[in-house]
Design an enzyme around this catalytic site. Structure first.
Site, PDB file in Angstrom:
ATOM      1  N   HIS A  75      11.384   0.916   0.361  1.00 39.96           N
ATOM      2  CA  HIS A  75      12.938   0.655   0.967  1.00 39.96           C
ATOM      3  C   HIS A  75      13.109   1.001   2.517  1.00 39.96           C
ATOM      4  CE1 HIS A  75      16.833  -0.911   0.558  1.00 39.96           C
ATOM      5  NE2 HIS A  75      16.294  -1.491  -0.081  1.00 39.96           N
ATOM      6  N   HIS A 116      11.714  -9.253  -1.280  1.00 41.62           N
ATOM      7  CA  HIS A 116      12.882  -8.856  -1.248  1.00 41.62           C
ATOM      8  C   HIS A 116      13.206  -8.783  -2.944  1.00 41.62           C
ATOM      9  CE1 HIS A 116      17.325  -8.747  -0.219  1.00 41.62           C
ATOM     10  NE2 HIS A 116      17.452  -9.497   0.797  1.00 41.62           N
ATOM     11  N   ASP A 118      14.096  -2.377  -8.110  1.00 47.95           N
ATOM     12  CA  ASP A 118      12.990  -3.984  -8.938  1.00 47.95           C
ATOM     13  C   ASP A 118      12.262  -3.709  -9.427  1.00 47.95           C
ATOM     14  OD1 ASP A 118      14.306  -6.013  -7.840  1.00 47.95           O
ATOM     15  OD2 ASP A 118      13.580  -5.894  -5.814  1.00 47.95           O
TER      16      ASP A 118
HETATM   17  N1  ACO Z   1       3.091  -0.225  -1.045  1.00 51.21           N
HETATM   18  C1  ACO Z   1       2.198   0.282  -0.532  1.00 51.21           C
HETATM   19  N2  ACO Z   1       2.618   1.307   0.812  1.00 51.21           N
HETATM   20  C2  ACO Z   1       3.794   0.510   1.438  1.00 51.21           C
HETATM   21  C3  ACO Z   1       5.026  -0.311   0.500  1.00 51.21           C
HETATM   22  C4  ACO Z   1       4.465  -0.565  -0.587  1.00 51.21           C
HETATM   23  N3  ACO Z   1       5.231  -0.825  -1.189  1.00 51.21           N
HETATM   24  N4  ACO Z   1       6.310   0.126   1.537  1.00 51.21           N
HETATM   25  C5  ACO Z   1       5.836  -0.206   2.775  1.00 51.21           C
HETATM   26  N5  ACO Z   1       4.631   0.834   1.963  1.00 51.21           N
HETATM   27  C6  ACO Z   1       4.022   1.387   3.574  1.00 51.21           C
HETATM   28  C7  ACO Z   1       3.385   0.416   5.033  1.00 51.21           C
HETATM   29  O1  ACO Z   1       2.214   0.103   4.348  1.00 51.21           O
HETATM   30  C8  ACO Z   1       4.060   1.175   5.964  1.00 51.21           C
HETATM   31  O2  ACO Z   1       2.647   1.894   6.213  1.00 51.21           O
HETATM   32  P1  ACO Z   1       1.609   2.196   7.253  1.00 51.21           P
HETATM   33  O3  ACO Z   1       2.831   3.021   8.237  1.00 51.21           O
HETATM   34  O4  ACO Z   1       0.224   3.249   7.142  1.00 51.21           O
HETATM   35  O5  ACO Z   1       1.705   1.100   8.260  1.00 51.21           O
HETATM   36  C9  ACO Z   1       4.918   2.214   5.863  1.00 51.21           C
HETATM   37  O6  ACO Z   1       4.836   2.065   3.982  1.00 51.21           O
HETATM   38  C10 ACO Z   1       6.116   1.983   6.249  1.00 51.21           C
HETATM   39  O7  ACO Z   1       6.474   0.495   5.110  1.00 51.21           O
HETATM   40  P2  ACO Z   1       6.844  -0.616   6.406  1.00 51.21           P
HETATM   41  O8  ACO Z   1       6.640  -2.310   5.562  1.00 51.21           O
HETATM   42  O9  ACO Z   1       7.559  -0.643   7.717  1.00 51.21           O
HETATM   43  O10 ACO Z   1       8.631  -1.051   6.067  1.00 51.21           O
HETATM   44  P3  ACO Z   1       9.449  -1.733   5.847  1.00 51.21           P
HETATM   45  O11 ACO Z   1      11.099  -1.071   5.672  1.00 51.21           O
HETATM   46  O12 ACO Z   1       9.246  -3.095   6.715  1.00 51.21           O
HETATM   47  O13 ACO Z   1       9.517  -2.361   4.076  1.00 51.21           O
HETATM   48  C11 ACO Z   1       9.659  -3.018   2.166  1.00 51.21           C
HETATM   49  C12 ACO Z   1      10.685  -2.258   3.165  1.00 51.21           C
HETATM   50  C13 ACO Z   1       9.493  -4.953   2.078  1.00 51.21           C
HETATM   51  C14 ACO Z   1      10.238  -2.805   1.123  1.00 51.21           C
HETATM   52  C15 ACO Z   1       8.290  -2.678   1.742  1.00 51.21           C
HETATM   53  O14 ACO Z   1       8.517  -1.237   1.354  1.00 51.21           O
HETATM   54  C16 ACO Z   1       7.451  -3.422   0.539  1.00 51.21           C
HETATM   55  O15 ACO Z   1       7.538  -4.040   1.749  1.00 51.21           O
HETATM   56  N6  ACO Z   1       7.912  -3.415  -0.681  1.00 51.21           N
HETATM   57  C17 ACO Z   1       7.228  -3.746  -1.309  1.00 51.21           C
HETATM   58  C18 ACO Z   1       8.103  -5.232  -1.839  1.00 51.21           C
HETATM   59  C19 ACO Z   1       9.107  -4.469  -2.887  1.00 51.21           C
HETATM   60  O16 ACO Z   1       9.669  -3.832  -3.612  1.00 51.21           O
HETATM   61  N7  ACO Z   1      10.305  -4.932  -2.370  1.00 51.21           N
HETATM   62  C20 ACO Z   1      12.166  -5.034  -2.638  1.00 51.21           C
HETATM   63  C21 ACO Z   1      12.781  -4.081  -2.301  1.00 51.21           C
HETATM   64  S1  ACO Z   1      14.417  -3.431  -2.933  1.00 51.21           S
HETATM   65  C22 ACO Z   1      15.152  -5.270  -2.069  1.00 51.21           C
HETATM   66  O17 ACO Z   1      15.025  -5.746  -1.473  1.00 51.21           O
HETATM   67  C23 ACO Z   1      16.312  -5.485  -3.245  1.00 51.21           C
END
Ligand code: ACO
Length: 437
Positions: free
Chosen positions: A307, A268, A363
Site C-alpha cells: 500500500h 486499486h 483487498d
Molecule cells: N508484491 C510484490 N512486490 C511489491 C508489491 C506486491 N504486492 N507491492 C509493492 N512491491 C514492491 C515493488 O516492486 C517495489 O520494490 P522495489 O523497491 O524493489 O522496486 C516496492 O515494493 C515498493 O513498491 P511501489 O510499487 O513503489 O509502491 P507504490 O506505493 O507505488 O504501490 C501498490 C502501492 C500499487 C498498492 C502496490 O503495493 C501494488 O501494486 N500492490 C498490489 C496491488 C494491490 O493490492 N492493490 C490494492 C491496493 S489497496 C487499494 O487500492 C484499495
C-alpha cells in the site's frame, strides 16, 4: 508563537529565501519566488504519482500508515465497524458528525426514496452484452444518470448537491444489482423499502420466485461492515480523480463515473478480483512457497499486498478477517482462506516483504469473504464502488466548499524538442519514433 520557516539558500544565485511552514507543509507555489534570473519561471516541485504532495486540506479521513490507524471524522474504524450501520457512517462522513436518531431516520428515508432507477436507465443496461464486465456497466450507467438529472450541473447550490448525493447513494446498489442480474439473464428486481440498505441490495441481487426475500442477518451485517470499511480512504487514486474531475465543475454523476473508472484498475480496487484469480492459480497451500519465490524473482506482484500509505497491517484487513470468521459460521469455510493464510504467513516472515514493509491490504481478504457471501469475482470491485461512492461525494463536496481549490491543473517538466523547422511531407525521412516525444 514564532512562525515555522524553511530557510533555503539558492546556490545558483547565493540568494536566501524563507519559506513558511504550515501544518507540516510548505506551499509549492512559494517555491516560485526562487528564480535563477529575471526570465526564470521559478522553481517547481517534481512529484510523479504524488509521492509527497498534499493536494488539499481535508477533515474527513485520517490515516497513520506506519501505525495502521484509520479514522473517519476522528472515530476509529474499529469502533464504527462494531457499533454503526453503513448509512450511519455515511452520514458521519458526509456531515462531519454522527447523526441523532431523528437525523438518521430522515437520512435513511432520503436515501431509500432514491433507490429506483428511471425505466430508460433500465433499458440502457439491457443494451450491454451478456458477458459485459459489471464494472464497465456500472461506470457507464452512473455516467448515463447525468443525462437523466440535468439539474445536477448546478454544483454550487447546496440543496442541489444534497439531492444528487442522496440520489447517488440510493441508486448505486440498484445499478450494481442490475449489472449482476443482467449477466445472468434474470429479470431486474425493484428496490424494497422495507429493508435496510444492505438487505435491499441483497434482495435486488438474489430474489427469485419467493414472495418476499429474507436476507440472512449475519450475512447482511457482514456486508454492512464491509461497506463501512470501504466508505472512504482519503486521497487515494479514485478520490483524487473525483476531486480533479469535480474541480472543472462537472456534475457529480460523471465525476463518480470517472472515480469508479480509476477504482477499476488492478492496482486499486480491481485488486480484490485479482486476489481471487491469484488464489485459484496457486491452487493449494503446498504451492504457496513456490509462488512467493516467483514473485520475488520479479514475476508479477502479490495481489492484495502493499500500500502507498500503510507500511503496517491495514486495519481494514484485520476487521475483514474477523468478519470472515462470522460469515463462515453461516456459510461454511471458504477453502481459499487456508491458501490466503499460508500466503500471508510466508510473506510476513520473508525478508523481501519485511524490507519493503508489504502487508495485506483491504483487498487481500475481502474477495474471500465476498465469495463466501455468494458474489462472483467480477462483482467484487462494484461492491467496493457502492460504499466508496459516499467517500467520493464527501471529498467532492469538501473540494467545492474549499475557497483555496481551483481547477486541478498540474505543471510538467518539459523534456521534448526545442523549436524546430517544419519539414514538408515529401522531405521527411523515416526516423525512429520515440514514444515520449
Ligand atoms: N508484491 C510484490 N512486490 C511489491 C508489491 C506486491 N504486492 N507491492 C509493492 N512491491 C514492491 C515493488 O516492486 C517495489 O520494490 P522495489 O523497491 O524493489 O522496486 C516496492 O515494493 C515498493 O513498491 P511501489 O510499487 O513503489 O509502491 P507504490 O506505493 O507505488 O504501490 C501498490 C502501492 C500499487 C498498492 C502496490 O503495493 C501494488 O501494486 N500492490 C498490489 C496491488 C494491490 O493490492 N492493490 C490494492 C491496493 S489497496 C487499494 O487500492 C484499495
Amino acid at each position: 508563537m514564532e512562525k515555522e520557516v524553511l530557510s533555503i539558500l539558492d546556490k545558483r544565485t547565493n540568494f536566501p529565501y524563507d519559506i513558511p511552514i504550515e501544518k507540516g507543509a510548505i506551499r509549492a507555489s512559494d517555491l516560485r519566488r526562487i528564480k535563477s534570473g529575471p526570465d526564470d519561471f521559478g522553481l517547481m516541485s517534481y512529484d510523479p504519482a504524488f509521492l509527497n504532495t498534499a493536494s488539499c486540506q481535508s477533515a474527513i479521513t485520517f490515516i497513520d500508515g506506519d501505525k495502521g490507524i484509520l479514522r473517519y471524522r476522528g472515530y476509529p474504524i474499529e469502533q464504527l465497524a462494531e457499533k454503526c450501520t453503513f448509512l450511519e457512517v455515511a452520514y458521519l462522513i458526509l456531515n462531519g458528525e454522527l447523526p441523532t436518531e431523528l437525523q438518521l431516520k430522515n437520512f435513511v428515508a432520503a436515501i431509500t426514496r432514491h433507490t429506483m432507477l428511471h425505466e430508460t436507465t433500465k433499458s440502457f443496461l439491457e443494451g450491454f452484452r451478456h458477458d459485459a464486465h459489471p464494472m464497465g456497466m456500472f461506470i457507464s450507467t452512473v455516467a448515463a444518470l447525468s443525462t437523466v438529472y440535468p439539474d445536477a450541473k448546478n454544483v454550487h447550490d447546496p440543496e442541489v448537491r444534497k439531492l444528487q448525493i442522496h440520489r447517488l447513494i440510493g441508486k448505486v446498489p440498484t445499478i450494481a444489482a442490475y449489472t449482476y442480474r443482467h449477466s445472468l439473464g434474470y429479470p431486474y428486481i425493484y428496490p424494497d423499502d422495507d429493508f435496510s440498505y444492505t438487505e435491499n441490495f441483497m434482495n435486488m441481487l438474489w430474489k427469485m420466485v419467493e414472495p418476499k426475500y429474507r436476507a440472512n442477518p449475519v450475512l447482511a451485517r457482514a456486508l454492512d461492515i464491509l461497506f463501512i470499511l470501504h466508505a472512504d480512504h482519503e486521497q487515494n487514486c479514485s478520490a483524487n480523480v473525483m476531486r480533479a474531475v469535480g474541480s472543472s465543475q462537472a456534475d457529480p454523476f460523471v465525476c463518480i463515473a470517472a472515480a469508479a473508472a480509476a477504482l477499476s484498475g488492478p492496482l486499486h480496487g480491481g485488486a480484490n478480483e485479482e486476489v481471487l484469480k491469484m488464489l485459484d492459480e496457486i491452487g493449494s497451500k503446498e504451492n504457496v512457497r513456490g509462488y512467493v519465490d516467483k514473485i520475488k524473482a520479479g514475476h508479477g506482484k502479490l495481489m492484495g499486498f502493499g500500500h502507498r500509505i500503510y507500511k503496517n497491517y491495514d486495519p481494514r484487513a484485520r476487521i475483514i478477517k474477523w468478519a470472515a470468521d462470522q460469515v463462515f459460521v453461516a456459510t461454511g469455510r471458504n477453502p481459499k482462506l487456508d491458501i490466503a493464510l499460508e500466503l500471508e504467513k510466508i510473506a510476513l516472515e520473508d525478508e523481501y516483504f519485511i524490507k519493503r514493509k508489504l502487508y495485506p491490504n483491504v483487498d487481500f481478504y475481502s474477495g474471500i469473504i465476498y465469495q463466501a457471501l455468494g458474489f462472483k469475482p467480477e462483482l467484487f470491485t462494484v461492491l467496493f464502488a457502492i460504499p466508496r461512492t459516499v467517500g467520493w461525494l464527501a471529498q467532492w463536496q469538501e473540494m467545492l466548499q474549499d475557497p483555496e481549490q481551483k481547477i486541478a491543473r498540474p505543471r510538467q517538466v518539459y523534456t521534448g524538442y526545442d523549436v524546430r523547422e517544419f519539414v514538408p511531407i515529401e522531405q521527411r525521412a523515416v526516423r525512429a519514433a520515440s514514444a515520449s516525444r
